[in-house]
Write a protein that holds these residues in place. Sequence first.
Motif, PDB file in Angstrom:
ATOM      1  N   LEU A  53      -9.372   0.064   3.887  1.00  0.00           N
ATOM      2  CA  LEU A  53      -8.468  -0.328   4.711  1.00  0.00           C
ATOM      3  C   LEU A  53      -7.739   0.098   5.061  1.00  0.00           C
ATOM      4  O   LEU A  53      -6.387   0.650   6.102  1.00  0.00           O
ATOM      5  N   LEU A  54      -7.836   1.404   4.068  1.00  0.00           N
ATOM      6  CA  LEU A  54      -6.410   2.334   3.712  1.00  0.00           C
ATOM      7  C   LEU A  54      -7.151   3.114   5.419  1.00  0.00           C
ATOM      8  O   LEU A  54      -5.930   3.857   6.317  1.00  0.00           O
ATOM      9  N   ASP A  56      -7.030   6.075  -5.883  1.00  0.00           N
ATOM     10  CA  ASP A  56      -6.207   5.630  -6.123  1.00  0.00           C
ATOM     11  C   ASP A  56      -4.862   4.726  -5.487  1.00  0.00           C
ATOM     12  O   ASP A  56      -4.807   4.066  -6.213  1.00  0.00           O
ATOM     13  N   VAL A  57      -4.967   4.931  -4.918  1.00  0.00           N
ATOM     14  CA  VAL A  57      -4.197   4.380  -3.611  1.00  0.00           C
ATOM     15  C   VAL A  57      -4.213   3.176  -3.930  1.00  0.00           C
ATOM     16  O   VAL A  57      -3.352   2.105  -4.161  1.00  0.00           O
ATOM     17  N   ALA A  58      -5.726   2.321  -3.037  1.00  0.00           N
ATOM     18  CA  ALA A  58      -6.160   1.601  -2.841  1.00  0.00           C
ATOM     19  C   ALA A  58      -6.148   0.628  -4.267  1.00  0.00           C
ATOM     20  O   ALA A  58      -5.890  -0.397  -3.630  1.00  0.00           O
ATOM     21  N   ARG A  59      -6.785   1.109  -5.253  1.00  0.00           N
ATOM     22  CA  ARG A  59      -6.938   0.207  -6.321  1.00  0.00           C
ATOM     23  C   ARG A  59      -5.116  -0.246  -7.391  1.00  0.00           C
ATOM     24  O   ARG A  59      -5.124  -1.364  -7.163  1.00  0.00           O
ATOM     25  N   GLU A  60      -4.556   1.296  -7.046  1.00  0.00           N
ATOM     26  CA  GLU A  60      -2.936   0.867  -7.284  1.00  0.00           C
ATOM     27  C   GLU A  60      -2.488  -0.362  -6.601  1.00  0.00           C
ATOM     28  O   GLU A  60      -1.967  -1.623  -7.274  1.00  0.00           O
ATOM     29  N   ALA A  61      -2.996  -0.804  -5.114  1.00  0.00           N
ATOM     30  CA  ALA A  61      -2.211  -1.605  -4.480  1.00  0.00           C
ATOM     31  C   ALA A  61      -3.406  -2.984  -4.540  1.00  0.00           C
ATOM     32  O   ALA A  61      -3.363  -3.799  -3.978  1.00  0.00           O
ATOM     33  N   GLY A  62      -4.261  -2.830  -5.246  1.00  0.00           N
ATOM     34  CA  GLY A  62      -5.209  -3.979  -5.056  1.00  0.00           C
ATOM     35  C   GLY A  62      -5.284  -4.419  -4.111  1.00  0.00           C
ATOM     36  O   GLY A  62      -5.894  -5.270  -3.701  1.00  0.00           O
ATOM     37  N   ARG A  95      -5.939  10.826   6.128  1.00  0.00           N
ATOM     38  CA  ARG A  95      -4.926  10.818   4.540  1.00  0.00           C
ATOM     39  C   ARG A  95      -3.342  11.309   5.232  1.00  0.00           C
ATOM     40  O   ARG A  95      -2.683  10.990   4.159  1.00  0.00           O
ATOM     41  N   ASP A  96      -3.240  12.416   5.809  1.00  0.00           N
ATOM     42  CA  ASP A  96      -1.996  13.125   6.326  1.00  0.00           C
ATOM     43  C   ASP A  96      -1.233  11.650   7.006  1.00  0.00           C
ATOM     44  O   ASP A  96       0.383  11.240   6.785  1.00  0.00           O
ATOM     45  N   GLY A  97      -2.211  10.612   7.887  1.00  0.00           N
ATOM     46  CA  GLY A  97      -1.910   9.079   8.375  1.00  0.00           C
ATOM     47  C   GLY A  97      -0.920   8.726   7.158  1.00  0.00           C
ATOM     48  O   GLY A  97       0.613   8.253   7.443  1.00  0.00           O
ATOM     49  N   LEU A  98      -1.536   8.508   6.506  1.00  0.00           N
ATOM     50  CA  LEU A  98      -1.214   8.049   5.214  1.00  0.00           C
ATOM     51  C   LEU A  98       0.413   8.156   4.498  1.00  0.00           C
ATOM     52  O   LEU A  98       0.824   7.675   4.197  1.00  0.00           O
ATOM     53  N   LEU A  99       0.308   9.903   4.327  1.00  0.00           N
ATOM     54  CA  LEU A  99       1.327  10.035   3.720  1.00  0.00           C
ATOM     55  C   LEU A  99       2.515   9.792   4.498  1.00  0.00           C
ATOM     56  O   LEU A  99       3.970   9.868   4.166  1.00  0.00           O
ATOM     57  N   GLN A 100       2.238  10.635   5.826  1.00  0.00           N
ATOM     58  CA  GLN A 100       3.273   9.997   6.704  1.00  0.00           C
ATOM     59  C   GLN A 100       4.016   8.749   6.866  1.00  0.00           C
ATOM     60  O   GLN A 100       5.148   8.317   6.843  1.00  0.00           O
ATOM     61  N   ILE A 104       0.972  -1.481  -0.087  1.00  0.00           N
ATOM     62  CA  ILE A 104      -0.165  -0.005   0.135  1.00  0.00           C
ATOM     63  C   ILE A 104       0.713   0.838  -0.289  1.00  0.00           C
ATOM     64  O   ILE A 104       0.231   1.799  -0.716  1.00  0.00           O
ATOM     65  N   LEU A 105       2.034   1.314   1.096  1.00  0.00           N
ATOM     66  CA  LEU A 105       2.826   2.580   0.347  1.00  0.00           C
ATOM     67  C   LEU A 105       3.186   2.115  -0.579  1.00  0.00           C
ATOM     68  O   LEU A 105       3.750   3.942  -0.498  1.00  0.00           O
ATOM     69  N   ASP A 106       4.412   1.363  -0.807  1.00  0.00           N
ATOM     70  CA  ASP A 106       5.128   1.781  -2.070  1.00  0.00           C
ATOM     71  C   ASP A 106       4.000   2.179  -3.548  1.00  0.00           C
ATOM     72  O   ASP A 106       3.724   2.760  -4.241  1.00  0.00           O
TER      73      ASP A 106
END
Lengths: 200, 200
Positions: free
Chosen positions: A40-41, A29-35, A48-53, A9-11
């Motif tokens: 889950l995110l 878009d991140v969820a889709r990219e990670a499948g 959003r900022d938690g994911l970005l960090q 997910i982070l990649d």
Amino acid sequence: MSEAARDRILDACARVIARNGLRRFRMQDVAREAGVSIGLLPYHFGDRDGLLQAALDRVNAGAADRARAEAGDEGPRERLRALLLSEFGDDPGVREGSTAWNELRAAAVFEPATAAALARSTAAWQGEVERLVREADPEPCGGDPAASARAAALGLTALVEGLSGRWLTGQIGVAQARAAIDAALASTGLGPAEDRDGSA
Amino acid sequence: MSEAARDRILDACARVIARNGLRRFRMQDVAREAGVSIGLLPYHFGDRDGLLQAALDRVNAGAADRARAEAGDEGPRERLRALLLSEFGDDPGVREGSTAWNELRAAAVFEPATAAALARSTAAWQGEVERLVREADPEPCGGDPAASARAAALGLTALVEGLSGRWLTGQIGVAQARAAIDAALASTGLGPAEDRDGSA
């Protein structure tokens, strides 16, 4: 969530930012990219900022891994150099990570929550550089060793960030960025060990 | 167009970018901010990137003016230091200029035309730093003086850019940014003249 899923997910997050920039960034878009499922995110990363960090921390961890692979058994000077140089490379993953950092730095000027996430990730990275500087040069000539290491770590990491912007905008290449890091290490007396007595 | 009108438009341009970021940048906002007709802008600056490049060049010119006011009659080392330090300050105009540069650097990763404008403005600024480095240190120990000055200019300007990002995101203050520049100048043997023999 497994560590592999988390890393995936982070990649994916870094890849999405590197592709479209942060202005069009959407968690879905991140969820889709990670499948993975979009649900889950927020569950694992908060907002959003938690994911970005978490994505920045993952980019940092990747650079530290590459540095360890490069200079694992060598001394602190080699590890310091490898950590700083690992920010530049021809591998697409390295460029994606660097682009994600660059985007977050720019957005943080206008977004306090992003600035807080950025500051935490930057402090962790700079702290690691500072630790290696102290190991590499435990008794710098003059002044307080802790303050001296802190100042050197700020200068080196800010230089990496400046060079990263030049590299990502095509103004310099990987080799030129790396040479500038080597020059900064040499001029601050933190170059590879064999330089210390001028035998290199 | 008078020079005063031109300067007013370019200052307005930096202010508009600093307020909203480049993602919401519109030439008509610049015209409104400057109090001129929108038709003037394409006529004098060409397209969006022509205006942006002129605005960057104007920010550079402002920094050079402040540096001259600070270190006018002094030697090349003092002028070099003043030029680099002039990128950081409590004056709102300094922060606006720095924010505009920062935004253009970020956008240039994704926009080739912006990257070309950025590269031209960066080269002009770095060329001025390089000229002062050569004046300050005409015979660096070892190596080709031209290559040495070029490398020093890249390192110093990239450091300023990295520190600028830290400053604009609230991670460091003006004094800390300036101290990092002084440290870099001192370690590359380009500090103020009185440091040369250690008498400072």
